[in-house]
Design a protein around this motif. Structure first.
Motif, PDB file in Angstrom:
ATOM      1  N   ASN A 284       4.204   5.204 -24.338  1.00 56.62           N
ATOM      2  CA  ASN A 284       4.713   6.584 -24.341  1.00 56.62           C
ATOM      3  C   ASN A 284       3.610   7.630 -24.181  1.00 56.62           C
ATOM      4  O   ASN A 284       3.635   8.679 -24.822  1.00 56.62           O
ATOM      5  CB  ASN A 284       5.523   6.859 -25.615  1.00 56.62           C
ATOM      6  N   THR A 285       2.666   7.332 -23.310  1.00 59.09           N
ATOM      7  CA  THR A 285       1.586   8.287 -23.054  1.00 59.09           C
ATOM      8  C   THR A 285       1.804   8.983 -21.708  1.00 59.09           C
ATOM      9  O   THR A 285       0.872   9.136 -20.914  1.00 59.09           O
ATOM     10  CB  THR A 285       0.217   7.595 -23.089  1.00 59.09           C
ATOM     11  N   ASP A 286       3.039   9.390 -21.412  1.00 63.73           N
ATOM     12  CA  ASP A 286       3.323  10.133 -20.186  1.00 63.73           C
ATOM     13  C   ASP A 286       2.287  11.245 -19.994  1.00 63.73           C
ATOM     14  O   ASP A 286       1.910  11.924 -20.952  1.00 63.73           O
ATOM     15  CB  ASP A 286       4.698  10.790 -20.253  1.00 63.73           C
ATOM     16  N   ALA A 287       1.869  11.439 -18.754  1.00 61.45           N
ATOM     17  CA  ALA A 287       0.892  12.497 -18.487  1.00 61.45           C
ATOM     18  C   ALA A 287       1.571  13.867 -18.446  1.00 61.45           C
ATOM     19  O   ALA A 287       1.202  14.778 -19.188  1.00 61.45           O
ATOM     20  CB  ALA A 287       0.158  12.221 -17.182  1.00 61.45           C
ATOM     21  N   PHE A 288       2.593  14.028 -17.584  1.00 65.31           N
ATOM     22  CA  PHE A 288       3.254  15.322 -17.428  1.00 65.31           C
ATOM     23  C   PHE A 288       4.757  15.111 -17.344  1.00 65.31           C
ATOM     24  O   PHE A 288       5.244  14.362 -16.498  1.00 65.31           O
ATOM     25  CB  PHE A 288       2.765  16.029 -16.157  1.00 65.31           C
ATOM     26  N   ASP A 289       5.491  15.794 -18.223  1.00 66.24           N
ATOM     27  CA  ASP A 289       6.958  15.696 -18.263  1.00 66.24           C
ATOM     28  C   ASP A 289       7.587  17.085 -18.183  1.00 66.24           C
ATOM     29  O   ASP A 289       8.145  17.591 -19.161  1.00 66.24           O
ATOM     30  CB  ASP A 289       7.408  15.008 -19.557  1.00 66.24           C
ATOM     31  N   PRO A 290       7.524  17.745 -17.037  1.00 60.25           N
ATOM     32  CA  PRO A 290       8.114  19.084 -16.931  1.00 60.25           C
ATOM     33  C   PRO A 290       9.627  19.032 -16.783  1.00 60.25           C
ATOM     34  O   PRO A 290      10.179  18.129 -16.156  1.00 60.25           O
ATOM     35  CB  PRO A 290       7.458  19.639 -15.662  1.00 60.25           C
ATOM     36  N   GLY A 291      10.304  20.018 -17.381  1.00 59.10           N
ATOM     37  CA  GLY A 291      11.749  20.088 -17.274  1.00 59.10           C
ATOM     38  C   GLY A 291      12.261  21.461 -17.649  1.00 59.10           C
ATOM     39  O   GLY A 291      11.490  22.380 -17.940  1.00 59.10           O
ATOM     40  N   ALA A 292      13.563  21.616 -17.631  1.00 61.47           N
ATOM     41  CA  ALA A 292      14.194  22.867 -18.041  1.00 61.47           C
ATOM     42  C   ALA A 292      14.320  22.901 -19.553  1.00 61.47           C
ATOM     43  O   ALA A 292      14.256  21.878 -20.231  1.00 61.47           O
ATOM     44  CB  ALA A 292      15.573  23.013 -17.396  1.00 61.47           C
ATOM     45  N   ALA A 293      14.496  24.111 -20.094  1.00 60.59           N
ATOM     46  CA  ALA A 293      14.770  24.274 -21.519  1.00 60.59           C
ATOM     47  C   ALA A 293      16.284  24.275 -21.734  1.00 60.59           C
ATOM     48  O   ALA A 293      17.063  24.277 -20.780  1.00 60.59           O
ATOM     49  CB  ALA A 293      14.147  25.566 -22.028  1.00 60.59           C
ATOM     50  N   GLY A 294      16.700  24.285 -22.988  1.00 56.34           N
ATOM     51  CA  GLY A 294      18.114  24.091 -23.293  1.00 56.34           C
ATOM     52  C   GLY A 294      19.015  25.273 -23.018  1.00 56.34           C
ATOM     53  O   GLY A 294      20.218  25.121 -22.839  1.00 56.34           O
ATOM     54  N   LYS A 295      18.453  26.487 -22.967  1.00 56.66           N
ATOM     55  CA  LYS A 295      19.298  27.660 -22.781  1.00 56.66           C
ATOM     56  C   LYS A 295      18.435  28.843 -22.368  1.00 56.66           C
ATOM     57  O   LYS A 295      17.209  28.817 -22.490  1.00 56.66           O
ATOM     58  CB  LYS A 295      20.031  27.999 -24.071  1.00 56.66           C
ATOM     59  N   ALA A 296      19.060  29.878 -21.855  1.00 56.46           N
ATOM     60  CA  ALA A 296      18.359  31.134 -21.599  1.00 56.46           C
ATOM     61  C   ALA A 296      18.191  31.868 -22.925  1.00 56.46           C
ATOM     62  O   ALA A 296      19.055  31.796 -23.809  1.00 56.46           O
ATOM     63  CB  ALA A 296      19.158  31.986 -20.619  1.00 56.46           C
ATOM     64  N   ILE A 297      17.062  32.577 -23.072  1.00 56.17           N
ATOM     65  CA  ILE A 297      16.819  33.288 -24.321  1.00 56.17           C
ATOM     66  C   ILE A 297      16.250  34.674 -24.052  1.00 56.17           C
ATOM     67  O   ILE A 297      15.753  34.965 -22.962  1.00 56.17           O
ATOM     68  CB  ILE A 297      15.834  32.527 -25.239  1.00 56.17           C
ATOM     69  N   SER A 298      16.322  35.506 -25.038  1.00 58.18           N
ATOM     70  CA  SER A 298      15.611  36.780 -25.069  1.00 58.18           C
ATOM     71  C   SER A 298      14.862  36.803 -26.388  1.00 58.18           C
ATOM     72  O   SER A 298      15.467  36.846 -27.464  1.00 58.18           O
ATOM     73  CB  SER A 298      16.575  37.959 -24.982  1.00 58.18           C
TER      74      SER A 298
END
Length: 711
Positions: free
Chosen positions: A420-434
């Motif tokens: 479990n030493t993934d180098a880069f795991d980019p993704g979306a977040a769970g919701k829009a926020i302010s």
């Protein structure tokens, strides 16, 4: 014919047994050099030479290091922290004190966290004072304009990252610089979790290493939990990396960065210690030093009491060393999880970022993370450029026992047991926020900032990556949009900036050991419009991969791979909808659906396996339709067509100029448009003569060695 292979009706052979795993420390350098490469401009035309491009007009400009005049504070390394040639610190730098009821001191276990964080906080406050009001005003104006225009497009929330990249939204001084001690002796910092403020760059200078503290309590300071450094937190609940603070944390950021020609070493190979003698630690003999139940009350459990952290029983007389972070990872994921289903490591990640506009990692070297290296979610303008990841490094063999057998089970660290030493795991977040910008570890801006939560304008370029898991994996797990919106969590055509051609690009990288360039395994929120080009893979476990299953499947489409060289990979191409057997969601299956996947000009060298699997109809007793893998392969070739293992099912394949053993198969529901042929000239597909370069030196020995076949 080779033993262990069978004859196909085409006259080709197909291996029946997978290739053996290459040892991590074998001499596996490539046919090129980073020093002598010819600089060229990227040209996707015929017979493209992989691995030599230094300028790509389709990408934004290369990031730059700060100027000396832009530095808020310069911190010198302590004179007593001197990195060894293998990259590790000597034992006397921060000594262990094994045994129940024995604690180390903060002065040795975590000497630099407070001063680094203080400098970051002061710099963040100054940046906010200078440009915070401008950023808030720009966001408010953009939000108002969208409302006035009755914009219902959830793709944009507030001011764009492209607008905020302009100089007027950056502080005149914004960098905290870590440098070698002025005496010339001392090049290391030891720190616990740091918070990166908005607008601030952490600049780790050449020759400097930021080491993670081995003190478990700095990642898990609350006696009531959550608890870090375990494989379970009760008799029935597994551990989780979410129980630990990351080494570098950041949320609600604008124009932040981690840069420099230095390195960050999480030291997951090293023995875990504690500054609180009551904190439960697991021993390599599987005993524990205390229980969480007693620790929460400030007491020591009696010998023989059952552990609640994944160990067996409390043993105050055990002379065994404390486990390392990678001990926990292997034990939790490979042993306990498979036996009881309640084991998983609670290990800290190197970097976790949530919600940002313009986040940059540049030229930094990252080593030996205890869990994932970099996890950015919901970033508009994520740039990873010229970064080196090597895990494990030779420092991993400066192990606590000093006997070459650092894992608790006696194994030497290698690519298979550093889990479990993934180098880069980019993704979306769970919701829009302010939310308000983080101006420091405990302060926020006055005005609010809007983030739509999507991953967009992501550039991953000119990096060198070798790790024990995914080298880079796009995670389509969370979609900020309302259900049924039809939008994808990751979409390379969403709000593409004017300084680039594509919104999601992975280009000009050198990949070594690891699971290659991946999409998934979480694809439930969708991934589309991804460009992957001019990348090389050498001695990787996988090359190009899209993976999911019906526990977390979803739609993946319009992924385009071109001008790729893959050498000596176990699985050069791995596209599968049967990645794991995880439990299904309560609401039922989530079906993986991979279509409109295109491979152009891909050359494979060496014996390998290929897997092309769509999803079968009526799987697992469910009345589901077939979701075939729909893929086009143009000029996808191997130098050894008779030594290529092909597994395919539920696939609709279109092929041209391809010599892989791809054939229609009614029994496996494979249709093929076009004809595979060995009458192709692989030299005219793509030029791999300079694609495979030695891993560049990063201040320590090169695990991959060097070769005579440099050109």
């Amino acid at each position: 014919m080779k033993a262990g292979s069978k004859k196909l009706n085409s006259g080709w052979t197909q291996a029946c047994v997978a290739l053996p795993l290459a040892a991590m420390l074998a001499a596996c350098g490539g046919g090129g050099s980073t020093d002598g490469a010819t600089s060229t401009t990227y040209n996707p035309g015929s017979v493209y030479q992989v691995g030599t491009t230094s300028f790509d007009p389709d990408l934004p400009a290369e990031p730059t290091l700060p100027k000396d005049t832009q530095v808020c504070a310069t911190l010198e390394a302590s004179s007593n922290l001197v990195r060894r040639p293998d990259g590790s610190l000597p034992p006397e730098a921060d000594p262990s004190k094994p045994g129940v009821g024995v604690a180390v001191t903060t002065a040795t276990a975590n000497p630099d966290q407070a001063r680094i964080q203080a400098a970051l906080d002061a710099c963040g406050a100054a940046v906010d004072a200078e440009v915070g009001a401008k950023i808030a005003a720009a966001d408010a104006a953009s939000t108002a304009a969208q409302k006035t225009a009755n914009v219902k497009n959830v793709n944009i929330a507030g001011v764009s990252g492209e607008e905020l990249a302009k100089p007027e939204y950056r502080g005149s001084k914004f960098a905290v610089r870590l440098v070698v001690n002025s005496s010339g002796v001392g090049d290391g910092f030891i720190s616990g979790p740091l918070t990166l403020p908005s607008g601030v760059t952490l600049w780790i200078d050449k020759g400097v290493t930021l080491y993670a503290s081995r003190d478990v309590t700095t990642y898990s300071p609350n006696p009531a939990g959550p608890y870090c450094g375990n494989t379970a937190v009760s008799s029935s609940k597994a551990g989780s990396s979410g129980n630990c603070s990351a080494l570098i944390n950041g949320s609600n950021l604008v124009n932040s960065a981690v840069m420099g020609d230095g390195s960050i070493d999480s030291r997951a190979y090293a023995e875990i210690v504690t500054t609180n003698k009551l904190y439960p630690l697991m021993k390599v003999d599987m005993t524990c030093s205390n229980t969480y139940a007693m620790y929460a009350t400030g007491k020591q459990a009696a010998d023989g009491v059952s552990c609640d952290n994944g160990g067996t029983v409390v043993d105050s007389k055990s002379s065994a060393r404390n486990m390392s972070w990678w001990d926990l990872a292997f034990l939790g994921n490979m042993v306990q999880n498979g036996v009881t289903g309640t084991g998983s490591q609670s290990n800290f990640r190197m970097m976790v970022f949530n919600y940002a506009k313009n986040l940059t990692l540049y030229r930094i070297s990252l080593n030996n993370s205890a869990n994932f290296h970099v996890v950015p979610s919901g970033v508009d303008g994520l740039t990873v450029w010229g970064v080196k990841v090597q895990t494990p490094t030779l420092a991993a063999f400066a192990n606590p026992a000093g006997n070459g057998n650092p894992l608790y089970n006696g194994e030497t660290y290698n690519a298979d047991n550093v889990k479990n030493t993934d180098a880069f795991d980019p993704g979306a977040a769970g919701k829009a926020i302010s939310g308000k910008l983080a101006t420091g570890s405990k302060t926020t801006s006055t005005g609010a900032m809007s983030f739509d939560g999507y991953l967009k304008n992501f550039v991953f370029a000119y990096n060198f990556v070798s790790t024990g898991d995914d080298d880079v994996a796009l995670k389509g797990s969370a979609n900020p949009s309302p259900a049924g919106s039809g939008l994808f969590a990751i979409d390379g055509k969403r709000d593409v900036r004017s300084d680039r051609k594509h919104g999601i690009v992975i280009a000009h990288n050198h990949i070594y050991w690891g699971h290659g360039i991946s999409v998934g395994s979480e694809t439930n929120a969708g991934v589309t419009n991804v460009e992957v080009y001019d990348n090389s893979f050498t001695h990787s476990e996988e090359g190009l991969r899209i993976k999911s299953d019906y526990a977390r499947g979803g739609e993946v489409s319009n992924v385009h791979y071109r001008n790729i060289c893959i050498r000596d990979a176990q699985n050069a191409l791995l596209f599968t909808t049967y990645y794991s057997t995880k439990a299904l969601p309560t609401a039922g299956p989530l079906y993986p659906n991979f279509h409109d996947i295109t491979l152009d000009n891909v050359r494979i060298l060496g014996n390998t396996a290929i897997k092309l699997q769509g999803f079968k109809a009526n799987t697992g007793g469910f009345d589901n339709p077939q979701y075939p893998l729909v893929m086009t392969l143009n000029n996808v070739v191997t130098d050894t067509p008779n030594a290529t293992t092909m597994t395919s099912s539920d696939a609709n394949l279109t092929i041209k100029g391809t010599n892989l053993p791809i054939f229609a198969n009614a029994a496996e529901r494979v249709t093929v448009n076009g004809t595979a042929t060995q009458a192709v000239d692989v030299e005219k597909v793509v030029d791999c003569s300079k694609a495979f370069v030695d891993f560049p030196a990063i201040g320590q020995s090169n695990l991959f060695g060097s070769t005579w076949d440099k050109k």
